[in-house]
Design a protein around this motif. Structure first.
Motif, PDB file in Angstrom:
ATOM      1  N   UNK A  57      18.492 -11.676  77.308  1.00 18.34           N
ATOM      2  CA  UNK A  57      17.202 -11.515  77.999  1.00 18.34           C
ATOM      3  C   UNK A  57      16.519 -11.429  76.576  1.00 18.34           C
ATOM      4  N   UNK A  58      16.799 -10.869  75.421  1.00 18.80           N
ATOM      5  CA  UNK A  58      16.306 -10.645  74.354  1.00 18.80           C
ATOM      6  C   UNK A  58      15.754 -12.221  73.768  1.00 18.80           C
ATOM      7  N   UNK A  59      16.902 -13.017  73.555  1.00 16.23           N
ATOM      8  CA  UNK A  59      16.725 -14.493  73.179  1.00 16.23           C
ATOM      9  C   UNK A  59      15.667 -15.330  74.020  1.00 16.23           C
ATOM     10  N   UNK A  60      15.471 -15.014  75.307  1.00 10.72           N
ATOM     11  CA  UNK A  60      14.689 -15.781  75.954  1.00 10.72           C
ATOM     12  C   UNK A  60      13.340 -15.092  76.266  1.00 10.72           C
ATOM     13  N   UNK A  61      13.325 -14.080  75.420  1.00 10.89           N
ATOM     14  CA  UNK A  61      11.908 -13.277  75.249  1.00 10.89           C
ATOM     15  C   UNK A  61      11.644 -12.766  76.598  1.00 10.89           C
ATOM     16  N   UNK A  91      12.315  -7.723  69.276  1.00  6.57           N
ATOM     17  CA  UNK A  91      13.098  -6.723  70.255  1.00  6.57           C
ATOM     18  C   UNK A  91      12.445  -6.762  71.455  1.00  6.57           C
ATOM     19  N   UNK A  92      13.185  -6.735  72.709  1.00  2.00           N
ATOM     20  CA  UNK A  92      12.277  -6.447  73.954  1.00  2.00           C
ATOM     21  C   UNK A  92      10.947  -5.722  73.941  1.00  2.00           C
ATOM     22  N   UNK A 231      19.864 -19.741  65.829  1.00  4.42           N
ATOM     23  CA  UNK A 231      18.932 -19.470  66.812  1.00  4.42           C
ATOM     24  C   UNK A 231      19.212 -20.553  68.114  1.00  4.42           C
ATOM     25  N   UNK A 232      19.508 -21.743  67.931  1.00  8.88           N
ATOM     26  CA  UNK A 232      19.646 -22.827  68.876  1.00  8.88           C
ATOM     27  C   UNK A 232      21.126 -22.307  69.520  1.00  8.88           C
ATOM     28  N   UNK A 233      22.051 -21.891  68.882  1.00 12.50           N
ATOM     29  CA  UNK A 233      23.349 -21.569  69.376  1.00 12.50           C
ATOM     30  C   UNK A 233      23.151 -20.415  70.439  1.00 12.50           C
ATOM     31  N   UNK A 234      22.396 -19.403  69.822  1.00 15.28           N
ATOM     32  CA  UNK A 234      21.957 -18.257  70.865  1.00 15.28           C
ATOM     33  C   UNK A 234      21.348 -18.580  72.005  1.00 15.28           C
TER      34      UNK A 234
END
Length: 302
Positions: A57-61, A91-92, A231-234
């Motif tokens: 959820x953090x990476x997908x903002x 951070x969320x 970031x692409x891998x995340x």
């Protein structure tokens, strides 16, 4: 001097200390300060499972509910926004604030200075924050990243110790203290003085150049290399966990696999790749690396 809005989220209290130092040169009467609080607070210290489970959820903002913030005005002369990167993303709580229509309205047409407190990787998260500020109609005029200056592997080890125990001490009395050093925290007052001068004149055209002229902000080449790829891998992992982790058990299993993937990549694979990169590529790409660092140190957006 006009009214300055200062907003930040701090889970451990470190960013509060940085903001305190940053604001020391300002007239307190000009400051309106708020801290962001999630409606459901994040657990601290973290458990390993909870820590890594926050990644998708953090990476997908994605946004989370926040406790209401009662601003005294609809517009300010300057906004200072303090945040931390989580998994190379804002951070969320910060993502949620920047996507909140009421705060977006406050940002519209307003200069914004960002202050980052983190381990050592902030480039991707700042790109996201740049876009969110721009989409709201704000104008990023300064960015001040304060990072842990120890090596990537040591800082990863010490930050995990801090996050999973809640203790900001020297693990086994051998490793350095985790987080931003006391010296760098105190240096935030120097940046505060620079921003205060610009705010007094309402002229931010040379603010970021003045911030960088201190020589206190640098981007290690290794960090630049890692951030351009990680970031692409995340994002791949975030999509996988959210699309395939359709039950709590499946999600827990996938998050566990991601945890071990990340630890192996960080402590075993990355050092080998970085050795080859520094040996065979860095000597021949100096100008390109310099331009990328100049871009990330600036406030413009591609």
């Amino acid at each position: 001097m006009g009214k300055i809005l200062v907003v930040n989220y701090s889970q451990t209290g470190q960013l509060n200390e940085i903001i305190d130092q940053f604001l020391s040169p300002f007239d307190p009467a000009s400051i309106e300060r708020h801290q962001i609080h999630p409606a459901t607070p994040f657990v601290f210290p973290w458990t390993t499972e909870e820590f890594f489970d926050k990644m998708p959820e953090c990476v997908q903002e994605d946004i989370i509910p926040l406790k209401p913030i009662h601003f005294s005005a609809l517009q300010y002369d300057l906004i200072v926004l303090g945040y931390q990167p989580w998994f190379l993303s804002p951070s969320p709580p910060i993502t949620s604030l920047l996507k909140d229509p009421a705060f977006q309205s406050i940002m519209r047409g307003t200069p914004v200075v960002t202050i980052i407190g983190g381990r050592n990787m902030w480039l991707n998260s700042q790109e996201s924050v740049k876009n969110l500020i721009k989409n709201a109609g704000g104008k990023l005029v300064g960015n001040i990243p304060l990072m842990d200056r120890t090596s990537n592997l040591i800082s990863a080890f010490t930050i995990l110790h801090w996050m999973l125990t809640g203790r900001k001490d020297r693990k086994w009395n051998i490793f350095p203290l985790p987080g931003v050093s006391d010296q760098d925290i105190r240096s935030a007052s120097k940046f505060g003085a620079i921003v205060n001068t610009a705010a007094g004149k309402s002229d931010y055209r040379n603010l970021q150049a003045d911030i960088l002229s201190t020589g206190l902000i640098t981007i290690p080449t290794d960090i630049l290399f890692i951030e351009q790829r990680a970031k692409k891998l995340f994002r791949i992992w975030a999509n996988l966990i959210k699309s395939k982790g359709t039950t709590p058990a499946k999600r827990k299993r996938l998050v566990g696999v991601f945890k071990y993937y990340l630890l192996i990549a960080l402590f075993m694979v990355a050092p080998v790749i970085l050795f080859v990169y520094n040996l065979l590529i860095v000597p021949f790409t100096g100008n390109a690396i310099k331009k990328k660092k100049e871009y990330f140190c600036g406030v413009e957006i591609k």
